[in-house]
Design a protein around this motif. Structure first.
Motif, short mmCIF file in Angstrom:
data_model
loop_
_atom_site.label_atom_id
_atom_site.label_comp_id
_atom_site.label_asym_id
_atom_site.label_seq_id
_atom_site.Cartn_x
_atom_site.Cartn_y
_atom_site.Cartn_z
N GLY A 1 0.83 -1.19 0.00
CA GLY A 1 0.00 0.00 0.00
C GLY A 1 0.87 1.25 0.00
O GLY A 1 2.07 1.18 -0.28
N LEU B 1 -1.89 -10.55 17.19
CA LEU B 1 -3.35 -10.51 17.15
C LEU B 1 -3.98 -11.00 18.45
O LEU B 1 -5.14 -10.70 18.73
CB LEU B 1 -3.87 -11.35 15.98
CG LEU B 1 -3.83 -10.67 14.62
CD1 LEU B 1 -4.15 -11.67 13.52
CD2 LEU B 1 -4.81 -9.51 14.56
N PHE C 1 -7.49 -9.04 20.06
CA PHE C 1 -8.83 -9.57 20.27
C PHE C 1 -9.07 -9.96 21.73
O PHE C 1 -10.16 -10.37 22.09
CB PHE C 1 -9.07 -10.77 19.36
CG PHE C 1 -9.05 -10.41 17.92
CD1 PHE C 1 -9.91 -9.43 17.44
CD2 PHE C 1 -8.17 -11.01 17.03
CE1 PHE C 1 -9.90 -9.07 16.11
CE2 PHE C 1 -8.15 -10.65 15.70
CZ PHE C 1 -9.01 -9.68 15.23
N GLU D 1 -4.53 0.61 12.09
CA GLU D 1 -5.36 -0.58 11.88
C GLU D 1 -4.57 -1.68 11.17
O GLU D 1 -4.60 -2.84 11.58
CB GLU D 1 -6.61 -0.25 11.05
CG GLU D 1 -7.57 0.69 11.76
CD GLU D 1 -7.85 1.91 10.95
OE1 GLU D 1 -6.88 2.59 10.56
OE2 GLU D 1 -9.04 2.20 10.71
N ASP D 2 -3.89 -1.31 10.11
CA ASP D 2 -3.13 -2.31 9.36
C ASP D 2 -2.05 -2.93 10.23
O ASP D 2 -1.82 -4.14 10.19
CB ASP D 2 -2.46 -1.66 8.13
CG ASP D 2 -3.47 -1.28 7.08
OD1 ASP D 2 -4.67 -1.51 7.29
OD2 ASP D 2 -3.06 -0.75 6.04
N LEU E 1 -3.46 -5.38 12.59
CA LEU E 1 -4.10 -6.56 12.00
C LEU E 1 -3.02 -7.42 11.35
O LEU E 1 -2.12 -7.87 12.03
CB LEU E 1 -5.22 -6.12 11.04
CG LEU E 1 -6.39 -5.44 11.79
CD1 LEU E 1 -7.34 -4.74 10.84
CD2 LEU E 1 -7.16 -6.47 12.63
N HIS E 2 -3.05 -7.61 10.06
CA HIS E 2 -2.08 -8.55 9.46
C HIS E 2 -0.76 -7.88 9.11
O HIS E 2 0.20 -8.57 8.79
CB HIS E 2 -2.67 -9.17 8.20
CG HIS E 2 -4.04 -9.70 8.38
ND1 HIS E 2 -4.29 -10.83 9.11
CD2 HIS E 2 -5.25 -9.26 7.95
CE1 HIS E 2 -5.60 -11.07 9.11
NE2 HIS E 2 -6.20 -10.13 8.43
N SER F 1 -12.67 -8.46 21.13
CA SER F 1 -13.24 -8.72 19.79
C SER F 1 -14.71 -8.34 19.74
O SER F 1 -15.22 -7.98 18.68
CB SER F 1 -13.05 -10.19 19.41
OG SER F 1 -13.62 -11.03 20.39
N GLU F 2 -15.41 -8.41 20.87
CA GLU F 2 -16.84 -8.08 20.88
C GLU F 2 -17.10 -6.62 20.55
O GLU F 2 -18.19 -6.25 20.12
CB GLU F 2 -17.47 -8.41 22.24
CG GLU F 2 -17.50 -9.90 22.53
CD GLU F 2 -18.38 -10.27 23.72
OE1 GLU F 2 -19.05 -9.38 24.28
OE2 GLU F 2 -18.38 -11.45 24.09
N ILE G 1 -15.20 -4.83 18.40
CA ILE G 1 -14.62 -4.47 17.11
C ILE G 1 -15.64 -4.67 15.99
O ILE G 1 -16.35 -5.67 15.96
CB ILE G 1 -13.35 -5.32 16.84
CG1 ILE G 1 -12.28 -4.96 17.87
CG2 ILE G 1 -12.85 -5.14 15.42
CD1 ILE G 1 -11.04 -5.84 17.82
N ASP G 2 -15.72 -3.69 15.09
CA ASP G 2 -16.65 -3.82 13.97
C ASP G 2 -16.13 -3.01 12.79
O ASP G 2 -15.20 -2.22 12.91
CB ASP G 2 -18.06 -3.37 14.38
CG ASP G 2 -19.14 -4.02 13.52
OD1 ASP G 2 -18.81 -4.74 12.55
OD2 ASP G 2 -20.32 -3.80 13.81
N ILE G 3 -16.75 -3.24 11.65
CA ILE G 3 -16.41 -2.50 10.43
C ILE G 3 -17.71 -2.16 9.73
O ILE G 3 -18.62 -3.00 9.67
CB ILE G 3 -15.46 -3.35 9.53
CG1 ILE G 3 -15.02 -2.59 8.28
CG2 ILE G 3 -16.07 -4.70 9.16
CD1 ILE G 3 -13.86 -3.26 7.55
N ASP G 4 -17.85 -0.93 9.25
CA ASP G 4 -19.10 -0.59 8.57
C ASP G 4 -18.99 -0.91 7.08
O ASP G 4 -17.95 -1.36 6.60
CB ASP G 4 -19.52 0.86 8.85
CG ASP G 4 -18.63 1.88 8.15
OD1 ASP G 4 -17.87 1.50 7.23
OD2 ASP G 4 -18.70 3.06 8.53
N ASN G 5 -20.08 -0.68 6.35
CA ASN G 5 -20.10 -1.10 4.95
C ASN G 5 -19.15 -0.31 4.06
O ASN G 5 -18.88 -0.68 2.93
CB ASN G 5 -21.53 -1.01 4.40
CG ASN G 5 -22.44 -2.00 5.11
OD1 ASN G 5 -21.97 -2.99 5.68
ND2 ASN G 5 -23.74 -1.73 5.09
N ILE H 1 -13.38 1.07 10.48
CA ILE H 1 -13.27 0.16 11.62
C ILE H 1 -13.54 0.91 12.92
O ILE H 1 -13.11 2.06 13.08
CB ILE H 1 -11.85 -0.45 11.68
CG1 ILE H 1 -11.60 -1.31 10.44
CG2 ILE H 1 -11.66 -1.28 12.95
CD1 ILE H 1 -10.20 -1.83 10.34
#
Lengths: 557, 557
Positions: free
Chosen positions: B37, B98, B102, B120-121, B124-125, B542-543, B545-549, B553
């Motif tokens: 990226g 990770l 979580f 965020e990146d 995450l991975h 983890s409960e 954590i969310d991501i919208d459409n 995040i």
């Protein structure tokens, strides 16, 4: 061919085009690319149209032998061939799994002069999609076991009912069936579990079948976990883990752009193994390809009995995609093997064996025709083949109303696929071709399995084990009746017995047990002794793989 | 602070600089970058000098509480602070796991206005390093079990002797102790196994301690697997898997470049958790940083009893690296908790509690001084702290000959670290500082453990369980005597009992068992009931954590 370079030698000697220039060929701007190095990029969602105008060409195969029949090689060759005659075409393929890379089969980036590159990166971690899917799958597992551990926050889940397995992208038979939670209270609840290989994860199927992030989350939420002690069905959404799983998948759900050796665009996205999974690339990738190009060439293997059947019933069934043409890849070697010849009897011309072994290819042709498409047969050419053998295949195909053409893309690249390209274009123009599924989704699960077994495999009947009968009852009670079927079966035979080569008749297939994929909206019958976690061979391919101190890799294939 | 934005809000509102511009600041050309990226890039090996001239600043901490004391935040603040006063400084940190993301703790990219981004990146991975390490570790496991499965190719390995575990980057207690190979002959050899969390993989340690690809391969080959039925030691090299493991790690071994919120360079590479692993970033990353900048600020946690001790004895011991200065991060809250106050007694000014709880910080100061370095204490500032409390800490530190400064980088970014930066520069110029290790590598394993326990922890003695005594005998027989020690212990106490807060005296630590890391060249004593695979809390992060459409995040921290 003794001095013919290996696949990795050809790939390493290739001059790669910067991925922004590949993107430019299909009208994708630099701003839309998220680079992974110079030769790989993620594509954004907005490139896909809901109803794209490109034509969809599916490449599948006769029942493959352990040598592989070169389906990916032919797919890439066809893309390069179409481009070489002035057509705008793109390859849209699944990503390779690390299991076969270190196991027996090797990678999955084509071969000879028909490859997608950078071959090493694609066959290794690529852009991390499989790792992300693996993590999302295993986070759900960890959350399930954590729920069992904490009575105050527990859903009262019965550990014996849990239908969700862990996954690892590895051929690792010792993980097929395991006992977890050993060692007392601090180490969780002791229960049976098992690992499938990552491409067999329902998360992989969900990613491949989702329209967008919203659909992904709904499907993840619909994953069936098991039942409470008082019989209530529990889904992933009840565990409050869907958001975290979706966050793990936020990049993995975007398609990946690479290139063929001839500098044509290729989108790779989603998981392989139509033998044990849905096994083809994502709907998002296919629609992106169809939106950016006039022709998309995609593949679904192993044989058409698995790959094409699932492509039609699952992938097309869950989208508005329809194939415009189908190619069946065959080899003289495979046809001979299906005649019953031994591995040491393949080197001499044997037209009689072709005549006898054709029955396998014939059944695949008939099957594709049942879906309303007249296929083209592509004979992947090998040096030991003879014209007499080719002519016999072509003659026999014509008796089924089908054209067979030889293809030399392994040696020649795109130019070796020009005749195939022209025949495929003819079939796309053939107004007789009208795709239709073979079963009604409203049929019972049992009926849909029977339809596939009788119509596609040619089985007399389907037997259900006691375990599978019990599971079938639960599947009905859960209201999963309208789901598609995702068969898990040996690819070596139309039957569930790999020894029944050619075109077996008067046989029964046995459903040993089921796995449920309610987020992916299909039910997985496990036929015969098929496993969803492969094992390594006695001498695995990993023994031949090495890297020198300058970073040059050998032994990947 | 009620309207103070969350870490992820600050990170999402930041304007990121293209990574090529960050690279340019340290003289790295665009051609040397491999983009992931626009804001992440891998750096090539050739940027590191064997004997770089930069100064190395280690940030460590007092014994941390469950709230965390902000070590990473202070590290990043110090880099921004040094840059703000015209010094060329770079942060060199480990990557997040990770598991905590979580679990309970959240990510590991700093907080407030002292963060590395894209947050965020990174949490995450990131660039896939941990996944690659996990795969290399688990490929070795699969090859071991495959060797047991195939008598003709077998090394005659005794399954009960196998010391190698699988790993997963997940808090998953149910995998700590498992039985694999269940279900009969086709499913492998039934035996006990277990999963550690990925940062605890020996492959992680090897990657962090390797000089280059060649060294990596030698170390991978030296991994101890177990013994044959006739007592011969078997190593990874005997399984012909080293090349394939190294191929999996070919990108993971390259350091990753990102940026701080203030646009200063940060290299993130290698694994965390000095409680159960070596737990600091790679030697390659540190040397790259020292080659590209005048000052490298790095960290090793949890407390200095674990992080700094291992940093000095393992990382410096296996390289020619020497710290030029050490910062110990403390908080008023943690000092109060170490005085014995309860969690609901922290909000009011309590100088007496500071006086009492200082004993914990004092012991860490003394420990760093034993290594020949006079540390600087950095008090991470919170709104509820008072000047009286700060003054008490500063006064007490001065009795040990040490300066303590407050730090507001969480709220103010780099400017909040200027005083700290100046004190650190003073200590670098202090010619009294001469780093020396605390034990001789030629001492016995037992002696080295005793040295750490008595000198660093303040223990009266070390007990060895029966199991650990047997293992110690084997370790000696295998010739692993000159290896370093990589303690696995609770970070909450100097002892192996998390309840013994403050500065415990007259206690014994118990070596429960050993793990061997012969490729990493250290031995891991497991003290008390420490686990190398964490569990999730009853209500995991983890409960939230969310991501919208649209891909935005929430809930990552």
């Amino acid at each position: 061919m003794s001095n013919f370079p290996t696949d990795i030698e050809i790939a390493q000697n290739a001059t790669l085009v910067h991925i922004k220039d590949i993107a430019a060929k299909i009208g994708v701007s630099n701003d839309d690319l998220e680079y992974y190095g110079k030769y790989k990029a993620k594509l954004p969602f907005h490139l896909q149209n809901e109803n794209p105008q490109g034509k969809l060409i599916l490449v599948t195969a006769m029942s493959p032998t352990k040598f592989g029949e070169g389906k990916t090689t032919m797919t890439i060759g066809l893309v390069d061939g179409l481009n070489s005659i002035g057509k705008k075409a793109i390859a849209v393929l699944r990503e390779p799994s690390l299991g076969p890379v270190f196991g027996l089969k090797g990678g999955a980036t084509g071969g000879g002069y028909s490859q997608v590159i950078p071959m090493e990166d694609i066959n290794l971690h690529f852009t991390g999609d499989f790792s992300a899917i693996e993590k999302a799958n295993n986070l759900l597992s960890a959350i399930i076991d954590n729920n069992l551990q904490n009575p105050k926050h527990s859903l009262n889940l019965d550990p014996k009912s849990i239908a969700w397995k862990r996954v690892m992208d590895m051929n690792d038979r010792a993980l097929r069936q395991i006992i977890i939670g050993v060692g007392g209270k601090a180490n969780g609840t002791m229960r049976e579990d098992g690992f499938n290989i990552t491409p067999a994860s329902e998360v992989m199927a969900i990613l491949c079948l989702s329209k967008d992030l919203e659909d992904l989350k709904i499907r993840l939420g619909n994953i069936f976990i098991g039942k409470t002690f008082d019989g209530k069905a529990i889904f992933a959404r009840d565990l409050k883990v869907v958001g975290a799983m979706a966050v793990l998948l936020k990049e993995a759900i975007k398609p990946n752009l690479v290139q063929t050796l001839e500098g044509n665009p290729a989108i790779l996205h989603g998981g392989p193994f139509a033998s044990i999974a849905q096994g083809t690339n994502s709907i998002i990738a296919t629609k992106t390809g169809l939106s950016l190009s006039d022709f998309v060439v995609t593949e679904a293997g192993f044989g058409a009995d698995l790959g094409a059947e699932k492509f039609f019933h699952i992938k097309c069934g869950q989208s508005n995609l329809k194939p415009n043409a189908v190619v069946i890849v065959a080899t003289i070697r495979a046809i001979k093997l299906h005649s019953g010849l031994g591995e040491n009897e393949l080197k001499t011309t044997n037209v009689l064996a072709i005549n006898k072994g054709f029955c396998n290819l014939e059944k695949h042709i008939e099957n594709i025709q049942k879906f309303g498409i007249n296929p083209v047969v592509c004979i992947n050419s090998f040096p030991e083949d003879t014209e007499d053998e080719y002519n016999e295949v072509k003659k026999l195909c014509l008796t089924k109303g089908v054209h067979a053409v030889t293809n030399t893309s392994f040696v020649d690249g795109g130019i070796g696929s020009v005749e195939l390209a022209q025949k495929v274009l003819d079939e796309i123009d053939n107004t007789q071709n009208k795709f239709k599924p073979l079963y009604n989704y409203s049929d019972s699960i049992e009926q849909k399995i029977k339809t596939i077994a009788s119509e596609i495999y040619g089985a007399d009947s389907v037997e259900f084990s006691t375990k599978s009968r019990t599971q079938l009852k639960m599947i009905n009670e859960l209201g999963f009746n309208e789901f598609s079927i995702c068969m898990a079966k040996t690819p070596a035979s139309f039957s569930d017995n790999e020894k029944l080569i050619g075109r077996p008749t008067h046989f029964t297939v046995t459903v040993r047990e089921f796995e449920i994929a309610s987020g992916a909206r299909f039910i997985i019958p496990l036929l015969g002794d098929v496993m969803r976690m492969p094992g390594l061979p006695a001498v695995p391919n990993s023994e031949r793989i090495d890297i020198d101190n300058n970073g040059k890799i050998i032994g990947l294939s």
